[in-house]
Design a protein around this motif. Structure first.
Motif, short mmCIF file in Angstrom:
data_model
loop_
_atom_site.label_atom_id
_atom_site.label_comp_id
_atom_site.label_asym_id
_atom_site.label_seq_id
_atom_site.Cartn_x
_atom_site.Cartn_y
_atom_site.Cartn_z
N MET A 33 4.14 13.49 8.57
CA MET A 33 3.84 12.61 9.69
C MET A 33 4.99 11.65 9.99
O MET A 33 5.73 11.27 9.09
CB MET A 33 2.57 11.80 9.40
CG MET A 33 1.32 12.65 9.24
SD MET A 33 -0.21 11.66 9.21
CE MET A 33 -0.14 10.92 7.58
N ASP A 34 5.08 11.25 11.24
CA ASP A 34 6.10 10.28 11.66
C ASP A 34 5.54 8.87 11.73
O ASP A 34 5.96 8.06 12.55
CB ASP A 34 6.71 10.70 13.01
CG ASP A 34 7.59 11.93 12.89
OD1 ASP A 34 8.29 12.04 11.87
OD2 ASP A 34 7.55 12.77 13.79
N PHE A 35 4.59 8.56 10.85
CA PHE A 35 4.01 7.23 10.74
C PHE A 35 4.38 6.64 9.38
O PHE A 35 4.43 7.36 8.38
CB PHE A 35 2.48 7.27 10.84
CG PHE A 35 1.95 7.96 12.05
CD1 PHE A 35 2.28 7.53 13.32
CD2 PHE A 35 1.11 9.06 11.92
CE1 PHE A 35 1.78 8.17 14.45
CE2 PHE A 35 0.60 9.71 13.04
CZ PHE A 35 0.94 9.26 14.31
N GLU A 36 4.59 5.32 9.35
CA GLU A 36 4.70 4.65 8.06
C GLU A 36 3.38 4.81 7.31
O GLU A 36 2.31 4.84 7.92
CB GLU A 36 4.96 3.15 8.26
CG GLU A 36 6.36 2.81 8.68
CD GLU A 36 6.57 1.30 8.75
OE1 GLU A 36 7.70 0.87 8.52
OE2 GLU A 36 5.60 0.57 9.05
N THR A 37 3.47 4.89 6.01
CA THR A 37 2.25 4.99 5.22
C THR A 37 1.51 3.65 5.25
O THR A 37 2.01 2.65 5.76
CB THR A 37 2.55 5.42 3.78
OG1 THR A 37 1.32 5.74 3.13
CG2 THR A 37 3.25 4.32 3.00
N ALA A 38 0.32 3.64 4.69
CA ALA A 38 -0.54 2.46 4.72
C ALA A 38 0.17 1.26 4.09
O ALA A 38 0.84 1.38 3.06
CB ALA A 38 -1.84 2.74 3.98
N PRO A 39 0.02 0.07 4.70
CA PRO A 39 0.66 -1.13 4.14
C PRO A 39 0.32 -1.37 2.67
O PRO A 39 1.18 -1.81 1.90
CB PRO A 39 0.11 -2.26 5.03
CG PRO A 39 -0.18 -1.60 6.33
CD PRO A 39 -0.67 -0.22 5.97
N ALA A 40 -0.90 -1.07 2.29
CA ALA A 40 -1.30 -1.30 0.90
C ALA A 40 -0.47 -0.46 -0.06
O ALA A 40 -0.14 -0.90 -1.17
CB ALA A 40 -2.79 -0.99 0.72
N ILE A 41 -0.11 0.75 0.37
CA ILE A 41 0.71 1.62 -0.48
C ILE A 41 2.14 1.10 -0.52
O ILE A 41 2.77 1.04 -1.60
CB ILE A 41 0.67 3.06 0.04
CG1 ILE A 41 -0.75 3.61 -0.01
CG2 ILE A 41 1.61 3.95 -0.77
CD1 ILE A 41 -0.90 5.00 0.60
N ARG A 42 2.68 0.70 0.62
CA ARG A 42 4.04 0.17 0.65
C ARG A 42 4.16 -1.09 -0.21
O ARG A 42 5.14 -1.28 -0.93
CB ARG A 42 4.46 -0.13 2.09
CG ARG A 42 4.41 1.09 2.99
CD ARG A 42 5.32 0.95 4.20
NE ARG A 42 5.13 -0.29 4.94
CZ ARG A 42 4.24 -0.46 5.92
NH1 ARG A 42 3.42 0.54 6.25
NH2 ARG A 42 4.16 -1.61 6.57
N GLU A 43 3.15 -1.93 -0.14
CA GLU A 43 3.16 -3.16 -0.94
C GLU A 43 3.09 -2.86 -2.43
O GLU A 43 3.79 -3.49 -3.24
CB GLU A 43 1.99 -4.05 -0.52
CG GLU A 43 2.14 -4.63 0.88
CD GLU A 43 0.83 -5.18 1.44
OE1 GLU A 43 -0.17 -5.21 0.67
OE2 GLU A 43 0.80 -5.56 2.62
N ALA A 44 2.27 -1.88 -2.80
CA ALA A 44 2.14 -1.53 -4.21
C ALA A 44 3.44 -0.94 -4.75
O ALA A 44 3.86 -1.25 -5.87
CB ALA A 44 0.99 -0.54 -4.39
#
Length: 388
Positions: A33-44
């Motif tokens: 996908m051309d979307f950033e992953t969920a913020p919660a995953i990026r933060e973790a």
């Protein structure tokens, strides 16, 4: 929406497999996908990276709890901790299982058209692909159970790879269908490997049925491959799981994965999976709605602007199966022509077997502006092909 799926992120020059193309090209092929992953995953991940030491990693109880809780809450299926084994990916798991549970020259059954890497996992290990083609009626696909049983009854057939939901046709197999598959495979001593990596990418209001949840035959004679990677766009983190209820079968799979050295997590694999399954649900709900609208937009555009092709209806994945049989050409020729004329890079259906040579596969998991660009290029390419 809380999350901005319209935002366009430049992925060129990031060593992206998908975007390793010419400057004028638009890739809408591989399942990425051309979307950033969920913020919660990026933060973790950021928090884990900030620690600064990335040594060997073990599986905490939180990893098991995350998988168990997600499947129980979202899919109504209770897995046990002992069933779960970490793996670096679904494809490595499938290849390892093929090697461990079959011998060279034995047959592995697949229902085509199907995820093309299944063929690699079979052939690269010296096994024989046994195709059971799905029946296409012009609108959707179904199984010829008489042919399926005939092929399962072959003593050389020892394994079946089931895609649930089914890539590339986007079909969610219903409980009754899965029950029949489970009964037939048990009757003929064929183990089922269920690839359920796309299970969380269903249309809003639609759920999939875990194969192992259907019956005792399905549960005790199956191996299920699971991962957050497709739903949350984190395939590059190499994190997945294999669920095997039967203890004897589970031991064989565990031995195979460990022998092949694909059963140890990297420093971010566990963190990402836990964050996805414990904190990613709100993001995923909005993603599914966005993809559903992309599917609606695409279908409406094709019906109006490109009547020579047809979007096969589906309720899962972000991959559209485009029927091009009215153009009377093969998929490789058509895909290459469209790419040369417009820069639009689609997957040729031939790679998926069965009747796939009359189809193209299109990835619509992208911001709406990119989708509209792709649709314009698709129309231009089809028009040029017709008028060449």
């Amino acid at each position: 929406m809380t999350y901005d799926f319209d935002r366009i992120i430049d992925r060129r020059r990031t060593d992206s497999l998908k975007w390793d193309v010419a400057e004028n090209e638009l890739p809408m092929w591989v399942a990425d996908m051309d979307f950033e992953t969920a913020p919660a995953i990026r933060e973790a991940i950021a928090a884990r990276a900030a620690h600064g030491i990335y040594g060997y990693t073990v599986l905490p109880d939180a990893w098991y709890d995350a998988y168990i809780g997600w499947w129980q809450e979202r899919h109504g299926f209770k897995m046990e901790k002992d069933w779960l084994i970490f793996c670096t990916g679904v494809v490595p798991a499938i290849s390892s299982i093929v090697r461990k549970l079959t011998t060279p020259a034995e047959k592995v059954l697949v229902m085509t058209p199907v995820y093309n890497i299944f063929f690699n996992s079979i052939r690269n290990n010296g096994r024989e692909v046994l195709a059971c083609p799905l029946h296409f009626d012009g609108e959707g696909y179904s199984i010829d159970f008489e042919e399926l049983e005939q092929k399962l009854a072959d003593p050389q057939t020892t394994l079946m790879l089931l895609c649930n939901p089914h890539n590339p046709i986007g079909k969610i197999w219903d409980r009754e269908t899965l029950a029949v598959i489970g009964t037939l495979c048990r009757r003929h001593h064929v183990t089922v490997v269920a690839d359920e990596i796309h299970c969380d990418l269903t249309a809003p209001g639609r759920d999939y049925v875990p194969f192992a949840s259907v019956s005792a035959d399905c549960r005790d004679n199956s191996i299920t491959c699971l991962a957050p990677t497709k739903a949350f766009n984190i395939a590059g983190l190499q994190t997945a799981a294999v669920s095997v209820p039967d203890p004897t079968l589970r031991h064989k799979v565990w031995r195979g994965l460990n022998t092949d050295e694909v059963a140890e997590p990297n420093a971010f694999a566990v963190t990402a999976a836990i964050a996805a399954f414990t904190k990613g649900a709100p993001w995923l709900s909005e993603l599914r709605a966005y993809i559903a609208e992309n599917r609606r937009v695409t279908t409406a555009f094709v019906e109006k602007e490109i009547p020579q092709i047809h979007v096969v209806g589906g309720d899962a994945t972000y991959l559209l199966w485009l029927c091009c049989n009215r153009l009377h050409t093969d998929s490789a020729t058509l895909a290459a022509f469209i790419r040369k004329e417009t820069g639009l890079y689609l997957s040729a259906g031939r790679a998926y077997g069965g009747d796939g040579d009359a189809f193209l596969r299109m990835n619509i998991a992208c911001p709406r502006a990119i989708l509209e660009d792709g649709l314009g290029r698709l129309k231009k390419g089809i028009d040029a092909f017709i008028n060449r």
